[in-house]
Motif scaffolding. Structure first.
Motif, PDB file in Angstrom:
ATOM      1  N   LYS A 279      -2.250   8.628  -5.114  1.00 46.12           N
ATOM      2  CA  LYS A 279      -0.894   8.999  -5.497  1.00 46.12           C
ATOM      3  C   LYS A 279      -0.917   9.522  -6.921  1.00 46.12           C
ATOM      4  O   LYS A 279      -1.646   9.000  -7.758  1.00 46.12           O
TER       5      LYS A 279
ATOM      6  N   ASN B 168      -2.987   8.008 -10.009  1.00 44.31           N
ATOM      7  CA  ASN B 168      -2.779   6.573 -10.209  1.00 44.31           C
ATOM      8  C   ASN B 168      -4.134   5.934 -10.549  1.00 44.31           C
ATOM      9  O   ASN B 168      -5.063   5.988  -9.749  1.00 44.31           O
TER      10      ASN B 168
ATOM     11  N   CYS C  54      -7.249   2.122  -0.151  1.00 48.90           N
ATOM     12  CA  CYS C  54      -6.228   2.527  -1.117  1.00 48.90           C
ATOM     13  C   CYS C  54      -6.272   1.593  -2.309  1.00 48.90           C
ATOM     14  O   CYS C  54      -6.949   0.568  -2.298  1.00 48.90           O
TER      15      CYS C  54
ATOM     16  N   ALA D  56      -4.656  -1.098  -5.100  1.00 50.94           N
ATOM     17  CA  ALA D  56      -3.836  -2.285  -4.875  1.00 50.94           C
ATOM     18  C   ALA D  56      -2.394  -2.059  -5.298  1.00 50.94           C
ATOM     19  O   ALA D  56      -1.484  -2.710  -4.815  1.00 50.94           O
TER      20      ALA D  56
ATOM     21  N   SER E 104       0.452   1.134  -7.234  1.00 50.84           N
ATOM     22  CA  SER E 104       0.630   2.335  -8.039  1.00 50.84           C
ATOM     23  C   SER E 104       1.340   1.925  -9.316  1.00 50.84           C
ATOM     24  O   SER E 104       2.191   1.043  -9.314  1.00 50.84           O
TER      25      SER E 104
ATOM     26  N   SER F 270       3.215  -2.346  -4.869  1.00 46.27           N
ATOM     27  CA  SER F 270       1.994  -2.925  -4.305  1.00 46.27           C
ATOM     28  C   SER F 270       2.134  -3.477  -2.896  1.00 46.27           C
ATOM     29  O   SER F 270       1.631  -4.539  -2.579  1.00 46.27           O
ATOM     30  N   VAL F 271       2.847  -2.753  -2.061  1.00 49.38           N
ATOM     31  CA  VAL F 271       2.942  -3.173  -0.663  1.00 49.38           C
ATOM     32  C   VAL F 271       2.550  -2.077   0.316  1.00 49.38           C
ATOM     33  O   VAL F 271       2.501  -2.335   1.509  1.00 49.38           O
ATOM     34  N   MET F 272       2.262  -0.874  -0.193  1.00 50.53           N
ATOM     35  CA  MET F 272       2.002   0.228   0.740  1.00 50.53           C
ATOM     36  C   MET F 272       0.942  -0.135   1.783  1.00 50.53           C
ATOM     37  O   MET F 272       1.160   0.078   2.979  1.00 50.53           O
TER      38      MET F 272
END
Ligand SMILES: Cc1cc2nc3c(=O)[nH]c(=O)nc-3n(C[C@H](O)[C@H](O)[C@H](O)COP(=O)(O)OP(=O)(O)OC[C@H]3O[C@@H](n4cnc5c(N)ncnc54)[C@H](O)[C@@H]3O)c2cc1C
Ligand SMILES: Nc1ncnc2c1ncn2[C@@H]1O[C@H](COP(=O)(O)O)[C@@H](O)[C@H]1O
Lengths: 320, 259
Positions: B8, B36, B116, B118, B120, B126-128
């Motif tokens: 991202k 990121n 990915c 942990a 952005s 932090s849940v993506m």
């Protein structure tokens, strides 16, 4: 009164609940009547029931199964989703730990809801406060879809006792295969400390690159012990091998919000501020008068930490 | 082993960042945008796995046109190709909506492993990865400080307070990496030149079969109502140590009833 589900975070050693749970129960009372949800292996609920009632849990919903501990996160989200479907609560409040956030996200997808992470306050109308961009911006936000799910940032709300019935209800737990995909094979504790937990401590003393070596961190530990404080470290100190990663404060470390934060030999980079900016009082010791940490310090000493800190430790010890 | 890395583009976390007062979204146009930082660990890990297992590393990003810079950075580190999902309708989406777009894009790719970061550094949600795991029905091994691949078995040490949890799952799976997992490489000059020729496929919501009405600010599951700068702290006291620094410090603590 509307029911609000509060997910309980128990201490890893089984001794009780984490302070975050009491904070979440306190915050949840703004929205309705808290029901504490205890999920874990058999025997998890018994030692914590009383304190949950003392902090306002009208009900204690107990879901115990070995499957909850044997698999990562997903079983808890599944049980919570079932509770949301069965009971239509006004909201769900979860402590904002890495696990708590993962549970919140999964629960949002399962229940078709929105969620807000790391909130510092929840108002009666459901509006939540969040601190963005390393503490520089305060945001008000609201969930607009489904059952609002919040994760509450530690140390944002002072726990207040408020006795309630704490009526126990057992919930049947059957974990689906879909939630049994990531096995927790082992839980390993590498460091045990007699000092208070970093995220729960009332006072934190942190050292940065300026401390200059691992041996020299004893200066930081000395001051911390004289104050009954936890020890923290900047990322530069961690990357230089002065102190273990689990003590890092900042964006990629712990977020702390103690009564007193003492930054020693830390310049005050934005990423460090992200983890400590909401501390009530901030004290800095740094030999560079231009260090950005002084911009947020309530009290700053421009000086060499190797002389100032041991002298301060001695004087504090002498006062006792 | 085919790997998709999620990256991202975000405003640089070391600079002052802002929200846009016209619609309360992150001010990206005026910001100094970078990849990121947490995603560099994910890219490094993907390249390491590829080096031992073979296969291909595909970069996937959902973001505005300018996000190509983040893609180039990942390609110059050594990823093979990229997919960039860009559509004006996505602006202002919440994490729940974005996860639907990423999940749709992943469904059009062949992967054994999704890696990915942990979190952005802009939203710090932090849940993506958890949202994607839930949507795709694949296991999530989170907060990895170590990843081991043994055939189709993945083993992860999940970073915890003062230790780790040993996790195990089967591919296909999603792994989120913590910044203790590796030391991301710097792109070499050769890598930077090679990146210019690597394929980047741009996709719209229509290409993914996602309804434009299901994303964006209007239908977001949460909304920012207002924001303000944090009230400035009262001017602090700063003293210079002339042999009395410790005494003054302890004096301040006593005054504040902290000792
Ligand atoms: C994605 C990302 C995430 C990050 N996450 C974090 C994080 O979680 N936590 C974090 O802390 N950083 C984080 N950082 C790093 C951050 O940008 C800084 O590099 C770091 O905080 C600097 O640490 P420091 O202040 O100890 O070191 P420095 O910036 O090197 O400062 C050392 C200070 O010590 C002072 N000093 C030196 N000697 C003495 C002495 N004898 N007496 C008194 N003072 C002395 C110096 O004047 C200087 O101000 C992150 C960076 C990125 C890119
Ligand atoms: N728009 C996006 N496009 C691609 N990957 C993303 C996007 N948003 C988040 N991610 C990935 O998900 C991780 C966690 O992000 P977040 O949940 O936003 O903190 C990031 O480190 C990225 O790897």
């Amino acid at each position: 009164m509307a029911e609000v589900l509060v997910l309980v975070e128990t201490a890893p050693d089984g001794s009780g609940v984490r302070k975050t749970t009491l904070e979440a129960l306190t915050a949840a009372r703004a929205l309705g009547e808290p029901s504490a949800v205890v999920l874990g292996a058999p025997g998890t609920a018994a030692p914590v029931k009383d304190v949950l009632a003392e902090y306002g849990a009208a009900k204690v919903l107990v879901g115990e199964s070995d499957d909850i501990d044997a698999y990562l996160v997903a079983p808890k989200a599944e049980v919570l989703a079932q509770l949301v479907a069965d009971r239509s609560p006004a909201a769900v409040v979860i402590p904002s730990t890495p696990e708590g956030k993962e549970i919140a996200g999964r629960l949002a997808i399962k229940t078709g809801s929105g969620f807000l992470t790391d909130v510092t306050e929840i108002a009666a109308d459901g509006t939540a406060t969040q601190v963005a961009f390393a503490g520089a911006t305060i945001v008000h936000a609201k969930v607009t879809t489904g059952t609002p799910i919040y994760t509450l940032r530690g140390n944002s709300v002072a726990p207040e006792a408020s006795a309630a019935a704490g009526e126990e209800e057992t919930i049947a737990v059957s974990v689906s295969d879909a939630a049994k995909q990531t096995r927790v094979v082992d839980r390993v504790v590498e460091q045990k400390s007699d000092r208070p937990d970093l995220t729960e401590a009332a006072i934190v003393v942190s050292g940065g690159r300026g401390v200059a070596s691992a041996e020299n961190f004893s200066i930081i530990e000395g001051l911390a012990d004289s104050l009954g404080a936890a020890v923290g470290a900047s990322r530069a100190a961690v990357d230089s091998g002065f102190y273990p990663h689990s003590f890092q404060v900042g964006q990629t470390g712990k977020t702390v919000s103690p009564q007193l934060y003492i930054a020693v030999g830390i310049s005050g980079a934005i990423q460090h501020r992200a983890g400590m900016q909401t501390s009530k009082s901030i004290v800095a010791v740094n030999k560079d008068p231009e260090a950005p940490i002084f911009e947020l310090a309530d009290f700053g000493v421009v000086g060499d930490l190797n002389t100032v800190v041991p002298a301060a430790t001695e004087q504090i010890t002498a006062r006792k | 082993m085919n790997i998709v890395v999620l990256v991202k583009q975000v405003p640089d976390s070391g600079t002052e960042r802002q929200l846009d007062s016209s619609d309360n979204t992150v001010a990206r146009a005026s910001a100094d945008n970078v990849i990121n930082e947490m995603d560099e660990y994910a890219i490094e890990e993907a390249l390491t796995v590829k080096e031992s297992q073979g296969g291909e590393v595909t970069v996937l990003t959902v973001g505005p046109d300018g996000a190509t810079d983040a893609i180039r950075k990942a390609l110059s580190m050594g990823a093979d190709k990229a997919v960039h999902v860009s559509d004006t309708a996505i602006h202002g989406s919440c994490a729940v909506q974005t996860s639907a777009v990423i999940a749709a894009a992943l469904s059009q790719l062949e992967y054994d492993l999704v890696i990915c970061g942990a979190e952005s550094t802009d939203g710090r949600v932090s849940v993506m990865p958890a949202l994607l795991s839930e949507r795709l029905g694949i296991p999530h091994l989170s907060g990895a400080r170590k990843l081991t691949v043994e055939g189709s078995t993945l083993k992860v040490e999940r970073q915890t307070d003062g230790g780790f949890w040993a996790l195990e799952a089967q591919t296909p799976a999603i792994v989120s990496t913590w910044d203790t997992i590796n030391e991301p490489r710097y792109p070499s000059f050769k890598g930077i030149m090679a990146a210019k020729k690597k394929p980047v496929e741009t996709k719209s919501l229509a290409d993914l079969g996602v309804d434009a009405g299901s994303v964006g600010l209007a239908t977001a599951t949460s909304q920012v109502l207002d924001f303000a700068g944090r009230p400035p702290k009262g001017e602090g006291v700063k003293v210079t140590d002339e042999g009395d620094g410790a005494e003054k410090l302890v004096g301040y603590l006593a005054e504040q009833k902290l000792v």
